[in-house]
Design a protein around this motif. Structure first.
Motif, PDB file in Angstrom:
ATOM      1  N   UNK A  95     -10.588  64.432   7.744  1.00  0.00           N
ATOM      2  CA  UNK A  95     -10.009  64.863   6.460  1.00  0.00           C
ATOM      3  C   UNK A  95     -10.394  63.888   5.358  1.00  0.00           C
ATOM      4  N   UNK A  96     -10.504  64.422   4.151  1.00  0.00           N
ATOM      5  CA  UNK A  96     -10.720  63.550   2.996  1.00  0.00           C
ATOM      6  C   UNK A  96      -9.386  62.899   2.695  1.00  0.00           C
ATOM      7  N   UNK A  97      -9.248  61.624   3.110  1.00  0.00           N
ATOM      8  CA  UNK A  97      -7.935  60.991   3.104  1.00  0.00           C
ATOM      9  C   UNK A  97      -7.645  60.294   1.785  1.00  0.00           C
ATOM     10  N   UNK A  98      -8.706  59.899   1.090  1.00  0.00           N
ATOM     11  CA  UNK A  98      -8.482  59.144  -0.134  1.00  0.00           C
ATOM     12  C   UNK A  98      -9.739  59.238  -0.995  1.00  0.00           C
ATOM     13  N   UNK A  99      -9.529  59.259  -2.313  1.00  0.00           N
ATOM     14  CA  UNK A  99     -10.624  59.591  -3.226  1.00  0.00           C
ATOM     15  C   UNK A  99     -10.293  58.990  -4.584  1.00  0.00           C
ATOM     16  N   UNK A 100     -11.146  58.126  -5.079  1.00  0.00           N
ATOM     17  CA  UNK A 100     -10.861  57.560  -6.396  1.00  0.00           C
ATOM     18  C   UNK A 100     -11.712  56.348  -6.706  1.00  0.00           C
ATOM     19  N   UNK A 101     -11.141  55.411  -7.455  1.00  0.00           N
ATOM     20  CA  UNK A 101     -11.851  54.187  -7.823  1.00  0.00           C
ATOM     21  C   UNK A 101     -12.068  53.314  -6.586  1.00  0.00           C
ATOM     22  N   UNK A 102     -13.218  52.612  -6.508  1.00  0.00           N
ATOM     23  CA  UNK A 102     -13.520  51.817  -5.320  1.00  0.00           C
ATOM     24  C   UNK A 102     -12.376  50.909  -4.875  1.00  0.00           C
ATOM     25  N   UNK A 143     -24.538  69.336  -9.945  1.00  0.00           N
ATOM     26  CA  UNK A 143     -23.309  68.963  -9.242  1.00  0.00           C
ATOM     27  C   UNK A 143     -23.283  69.562  -7.833  1.00  0.00           C
ATOM     28  N   UNK A 144     -22.729  68.813  -6.889  1.00  0.00           N
ATOM     29  CA  UNK A 144     -22.545  69.316  -5.530  1.00  0.00           C
ATOM     30  C   UNK A 144     -21.059  69.646  -5.347  1.00  0.00           C
ATOM     31  N   UNK A 145     -20.818  70.773  -4.750  1.00  0.00           N
ATOM     32  CA  UNK A 145     -19.436  71.280  -4.688  1.00  0.00           C
ATOM     33  C   UNK A 145     -19.148  71.807  -3.285  1.00  0.00           C
ATOM     34  N   UNK A 205     -15.700  68.011  -5.543  1.00  0.00           N
ATOM     35  CA  UNK A 205     -16.851  68.154  -6.431  1.00  0.00           C
ATOM     36  C   UNK A 205     -17.442  66.778  -6.652  1.00  0.00           C
ATOM     37  N   UNK A 206     -18.751  66.681  -6.487  1.00  0.00           N
ATOM     38  CA  UNK A 206     -19.403  65.376  -6.619  1.00  0.00           C
ATOM     39  C   UNK A 206     -20.259  65.389  -7.876  1.00  0.00           C
ATOM     40  N   UNK A 239     -25.090  73.290  -4.088  1.00  0.00           N
ATOM     41  CA  UNK A 239     -25.817  72.227  -4.780  1.00  0.00           C
ATOM     42  C   UNK A 239     -26.382  72.856  -6.048  1.00  0.00           C
ATOM     43  N   UNK A 240     -25.880  72.449  -7.194  1.00  0.00           N
ATOM     44  CA  UNK A 240     -26.281  73.073  -8.458  1.00  0.00           C
ATOM     45  C   UNK A 240     -26.227  74.600  -8.341  1.00  0.00           C
ATOM     46  N   UNK A 241     -25.172  75.091  -7.751  1.00  0.00           N
ATOM     47  CA  UNK A 241     -24.953  76.533  -7.581  1.00  0.00           C
ATOM     48  C   UNK A 241     -25.854  77.212  -6.555  1.00  0.00           C
ATOM     49  N   UNK A 242     -26.646  76.431  -5.822  1.00  0.00           N
ATOM     50  CA  UNK A 242     -27.380  77.006  -4.684  1.00  0.00           C
ATOM     51  C   UNK A 242     -26.480  76.899  -3.452  1.00  0.00           C
ATOM     52  N   UNK A 243     -26.315  78.006  -2.750  1.00  0.00           N
ATOM     53  CA  UNK A 243     -25.453  78.048  -1.564  1.00  0.00           C
ATOM     54  C   UNK A 243     -26.248  77.563  -0.351  1.00  0.00           C
ATOM     55  N   UNK A 244     -25.731  76.552   0.360  1.00  0.00           N
ATOM     56  CA  UNK A 244     -26.519  75.954   1.451  1.00  0.00           C
ATOM     57  C   UNK A 244     -26.770  76.940   2.595  1.00  0.00           C
ATOM     58  N   UNK A 245     -25.961  77.978   2.701  1.00  0.00           N
ATOM     59  CA  UNK A 245     -26.213  78.985   3.757  1.00  0.00           C
ATOM     60  C   UNK A 245     -27.470  79.789   3.454  1.00  0.00           C
ATOM     61  N   UNK A 246     -27.799  79.890   2.163  1.00  0.00           N
ATOM     62  CA  UNK A 246     -28.929  80.753   1.787  1.00  0.00           C
ATOM     63  C   UNK A 246     -30.145  80.005   1.263  1.00  0.00           C
TER      64      UNK A 246
END
Ligand SMILES: Nc1ncnc2c1ncn2[C@@H]1O[C@H](COP(=O)(O)OP(=O)(O)O)[C@@H](O)[C@H]1O
Ligand SMILES: [Mg+2]
Length: 225
Positions: A205-212, A1-3, A23-24, A59-66
């Motif tokens: 901004x994430x303005x909308x999120x859901x079913x297509x 999962x990507x978070x 969360x994706x 990404x799967x608990x890997x921090x992109x900064x590190x």
């Protein structure tokens, strides 16, 4: 999962992504929004091409900064402009570039390339000079070049802009059959109808999120404003 947790990105002091938490985890996620709304910045965060100024991307608990290197192996990225992706003189050479980097044995590389060229219907392009390909052919080659690396996630930034209808259908059938999770930015709204989820960005901004259907509907209303 990507978070993503409370992510901000600013360029020269101007905020272009603001406080994005999401969360994706669905198989296929579409990303839509007006020009300049932050879509490319958002997807570049997903494989560490872009780092957050505030907040965290996992990404799967890997921090992109590190863990940028590990993340880039896990998350394949198909650029909007294939010229940013294709570096070698022929398609076959270009395909082998990433695999060589990962130190696959030579024979293995050749077999994988052969298989991929046939599986994705581009064997006729194998020995063509990459700089002589049409934009759409380059876009397909760039996609297959990412798939051949077998990443766990595939991120595509407007992959259909240069494709004719036939190749658009080819690309969508490839995407439909992929075992990997797909995150795709597009202005081709009809390609998203059978996606599992759509995110719409507006002014960073994430303005909308859901079913297509419902997210696309809200986006169309935004466009009318
Ligand atoms: N490297 C950069 N430097 C400065 N501004 C940038 C950079 N990348 C993107 N931007 C700006 O950030 C905003 C969002 O861009 P982008 O994420 O590319 O939007 P979209 O992909 O939705 O069109 C735009 O206003 C764009 O001009
Ligand atoms: Mg963009």
């Amino acid at each position: 999962m990507i978070r993503l947790e409370s992510v901000n990105v600013a360029f020269d002091g101007r905020v272009v992504l603001e406080n994005v938490t999401v969360q994706l985890q669905e198989q296929r996620i579409g990303i839509i929004g007006l020009n300049g709304s932050g879509k490319s910045t958002f997807v570049r965060l997903l494989n560490g091409l872009q780092l957050p100024d505030k907040g965290t991307v996992y990404v799967d608990d890997l921090d992109s900064q590190q863990e940028g290197r590990k993340i880039r192996r896990r998350v394949g990225f198909v650029f909007q402009n294939p010229d940013n992706q294709i570096v070698y003189p022929t398609v076959r050479e270009d395909m082998s570039f990433g695999l060589k980097n990962l130190r696959f044995p030579k024979e293995d590389i050749e077999q994988r390339i052969e298989k991929a060229l046939i599986a994705y219907g581009i064997e006729h392009l194998a020995d063509r000079l990459t700089h002589q390909l049409s934009g759409g052919e380059k876009q397909l080659v760039a996609l297959v070049g990412v798939l051949i690396m077998q990443p766990e996630y595939i991120v595509l930034d407007e992959p259909t802009t240069l494709l004719d209808l036939k190749n658009k259908r080819l690309l969508m059938s490839i995407i439909r059959d992929l075992g990997q999770r797909v995150i795709m930015v597009t202005h081709d709204l009809d390609l998203l109808v059978d996606f599992d989820r759509v995110l719409c960005f507006h002014d960073g901004k994430l303005a909308s999120d859901g079913q297509p259907a419902s997210v696309i509907n809200e986006y169309l209303q935004l466009c009318d404003q």
